[in-house]
Design a protein around this motif. Structure first.
Motif, mmCIF file in Angstrom:
data_model
loop_
_atom_site.group_PDB
_atom_site.id
_atom_site.type_symbol
_atom_site.label_atom_id
_atom_site.label_comp_id
_atom_site.label_asym_id
_atom_site.label_seq_id
_atom_site.Cartn_x
_atom_site.Cartn_y
_atom_site.Cartn_z
ATOM 1 N N ASP A 94 0.827 -1.210 0.000
ATOM 2 C CA ASP A 94 0.000 0.000 0.000
ATOM 3 C C ASP A 94 0.862 1.262 0.000
ATOM 4 O OD1 ASP A 94 -2.204 -1.650 0.026
ATOM 5 O OD2 ASP A 94 -2.618 -1.363 2.174
ATOM 6 N N SER A 95 1.916 1.253 0.794
ATOM 7 C CA SER A 95 2.796 2.418 0.872
ATOM 8 C C SER A 95 3.507 2.658 -0.458
ATOM 9 C CB SER A 95 3.821 2.236 1.993
ATOM 10 O OG SER A 95 4.641 3.367 2.089
ATOM 11 N N ARG A 96 3.948 1.601 -1.097
ATOM 12 C CA ARG A 96 4.604 1.752 -2.403
ATOM 13 C C ARG A 96 3.631 2.260 -3.456
ATOM 14 N NH1 ARG A 96 8.404 -3.686 -2.719
ATOM 15 N NH2 ARG A 96 9.921 -2.990 -1.163
ATOM 16 N N THR A 97 2.393 1.814 -3.386
ATOM 17 C CA THR A 97 1.378 2.282 -4.330
ATOM 18 C C THR A 97 1.137 3.785 -4.159
ATOM 19 O OG1 THR A 97 0.336 0.111 -4.349
ATOM 20 C CG2 THR A 97 -0.996 1.969 -5.111
ATOM 21 N N ARG A 98 1.005 4.232 -2.907
ATOM 22 C CA ARG A 98 0.816 5.668 -2.645
ATOM 23 C C ARG A 98 2.026 6.488 -3.094
ATOM 24 N NH1 ARG A 98 -1.731 3.688 1.985
ATOM 25 N NH2 ARG A 98 0.167 3.855 3.227
ATOM 26 N N ALA A 99 3.213 5.898 -3.024
ATOM 27 C CA ALA A 99 4.434 6.613 -3.393
ATOM 28 C C ALA A 99 4.511 6.906 -4.888
ATOM 29 C CB ALA A 99 5.663 5.829 -2.949
ATOM 30 N N SER A 100 3.722 6.194 -5.687
ATOM 31 C CA SER A 100 3.733 6.470 -7.126
ATOM 32 C C SER A 100 3.146 7.846 -7.423
ATOM 33 C CB SER A 100 2.984 5.382 -7.890
ATOM 34 O OG SER A 100 1.612 5.389 -7.527
ATOM 35 N N ASN A 101 2.385 8.399 -6.488
ATOM 36 C CA ASN A 101 1.844 9.756 -6.618
ATOM 37 C C ASN A 101 2.434 10.665 -5.539
ATOM 38 O OD1 ASN A 101 0.101 9.041 -8.755
ATOM 39 N ND2 ASN A 101 -1.364 8.220 -7.292
ATOM 40 N N ALA A 102 3.724 10.516 -5.296
ATOM 41 C CA ALA A 102 4.376 11.257 -4.211
ATOM 42 C C ALA A 102 4.293 12.755 -4.440
ATOM 43 C CB ALA A 102 5.833 10.833 -4.093
ATOM 44 N N THR A 103 4.112 13.468 -3.343
ATOM 45 C CA THR A 103 4.090 14.930 -3.388
ATOM 46 C C THR A 103 5.204 15.452 -2.483
ATOM 47 O OG1 THR A 103 2.496 15.007 -1.568
ATOM 48 C CG2 THR A 103 1.607 15.025 -3.809
ATOM 49 N N TRP A 104 5.494 16.728 -2.620
ATOM 50 C CA TRP A 104 6.501 17.352 -1.773
ATOM 51 C C TRP A 104 5.987 17.419 -0.342
ATOM 52 C CZ3 TRP A 104 11.273 18.053 -3.361
ATOM 53 C CH2 TRP A 104 11.525 18.172 -4.730
ATOM 54 N N ARG A 105 6.884 17.149 0.586
ATOM 55 C CA ARG A 105 6.545 17.293 1.999
ATOM 56 C C ARG A 105 7.727 17.933 2.721
ATOM 57 N NH1 ARG A 105 6.697 11.130 4.425
ATOM 58 N NH2 ARG A 105 8.096 10.263 2.885
ATOM 59 N N GLU A 106 7.398 18.650 3.778
ATOM 60 C CA GLU A 106 8.461 19.288 4.554
ATOM 61 C C GLU A 106 9.358 18.225 5.147
ATOM 62 O OE1 GLU A 106 7.417 22.316 7.348
ATOM 63 O OE2 GLU A 106 5.857 23.106 6.028
ATOM 64 N N VAL A 107 10.618 18.560 5.260
ATOM 65 C CA VAL A 107 11.595 17.587 5.726
ATOM 66 C C VAL A 107 11.972 17.873 7.179
ATOM 67 C CG1 VAL A 107 13.704 18.786 5.061
ATOM 68 C CG2 VAL A 107 13.608 16.339 4.895
ATOM 69 N N ASP A 108 12.287 16.804 7.890
ATOM 70 C CA ASP A 108 12.661 16.906 9.295
ATOM 71 C C ASP A 108 14.183 17.009 9.449
ATOM 72 O OD1 ASP A 108 12.361 16.929 12.033
ATOM 73 O OD2 ASP A 108 12.264 14.754 12.212
ATOM 74 N N ARG A 109 14.884 17.402 8.397
ATOM 75 C CA ARG A 109 16.335 17.601 8.373
ATOM 76 C C ARG A 109 17.143 16.309 8.413
ATOM 77 N NH1 ARG A 109 17.014 22.145 5.975
ATOM 78 N NH2 ARG A 109 16.037 23.873 7.005
ATOM 79 N N THR A 110 16.494 15.153 8.543
ATOM 80 C CA THR A 110 17.216 13.887 8.569
ATOM 81 C C THR A 110 16.466 12.847 7.746
ATOM 82 O OG1 THR A 110 18.032 14.345 10.786
ATOM 83 C CG2 THR A 110 18.166 12.087 10.060
#
Length: 159
Positions: free
Chosen positions: A125-141
């Protein structure tokens, strides 16, 4: 009074305006380089290539990240950089509340999932959602963890 030809005044004014424009253009240039996506992808690849369970962290010089199963992108004020994973696919951990988040932070999959099949379905499920990945704020790591549970091998990636 000075007897200066009118052309000299125009030349002086033109050079002054060009200087101001040059200073304005230079001040708009980025003061830092674009993020290093290649180094982040190499960290993921080092973990993915290991034979045993392992974990790694990589500091990011980005303000946003886009995680996909085969590549990542990093963005900051200086630009955007992309890199491809040599050992793909990986599993980006979904944003928000996800059992995979507990696993990437150290929990054994058996403590979070009822069965290896449920763990495998969460990965799919996670890999399927990743095919439509969007930008997200990063936690610096960037956090990477390779784990295995009864034949379900997975490399989790989160930022």
């Amino acid at each position: 009074m000075l007897d200066v030809p009118l052309d000299s005044w125009y030349a002086w004014l033109g050079l002054s305006l060009a200087g101001v424009a040059l200073v304005g253009a230079a001040s708009g240039l980025p003061t830092a380089p674009p993020p290093n996506a290649t180094a982040a992808a190499e960290t993921v690849d080092r973990v993915a290539a290991t034979e045993y369970a392992s974990t790694a962290e990589h500091p990011l010089d980005a303000t946003a990240v886009k995680l996909e199963t085969r590549r990542l992108a990093l963005r900051n004020d200086a630009g955007t950089a992309h890199a491809t994973f040599a050992f793909a696919p990986v599993t980006p951990v979904p944003v928000g509340d996800s059992p995979l988040r507990d696993v990437i932070h150290g929990a054994h999959p058996s403590a979070v999932f009822d069965s290896p099949a449920a763990f495998q379905q969460a990965v799919i499920d996670s890999r399927t959602r990743a095919s439509n990945a969007t930008w997200r704020e990063v936690d610096r790591t960037l956090l990477v963890r390779k784990t295995t549970w009864e034949g379900v091998d997975v490399v989790l990636v989160d930022a």
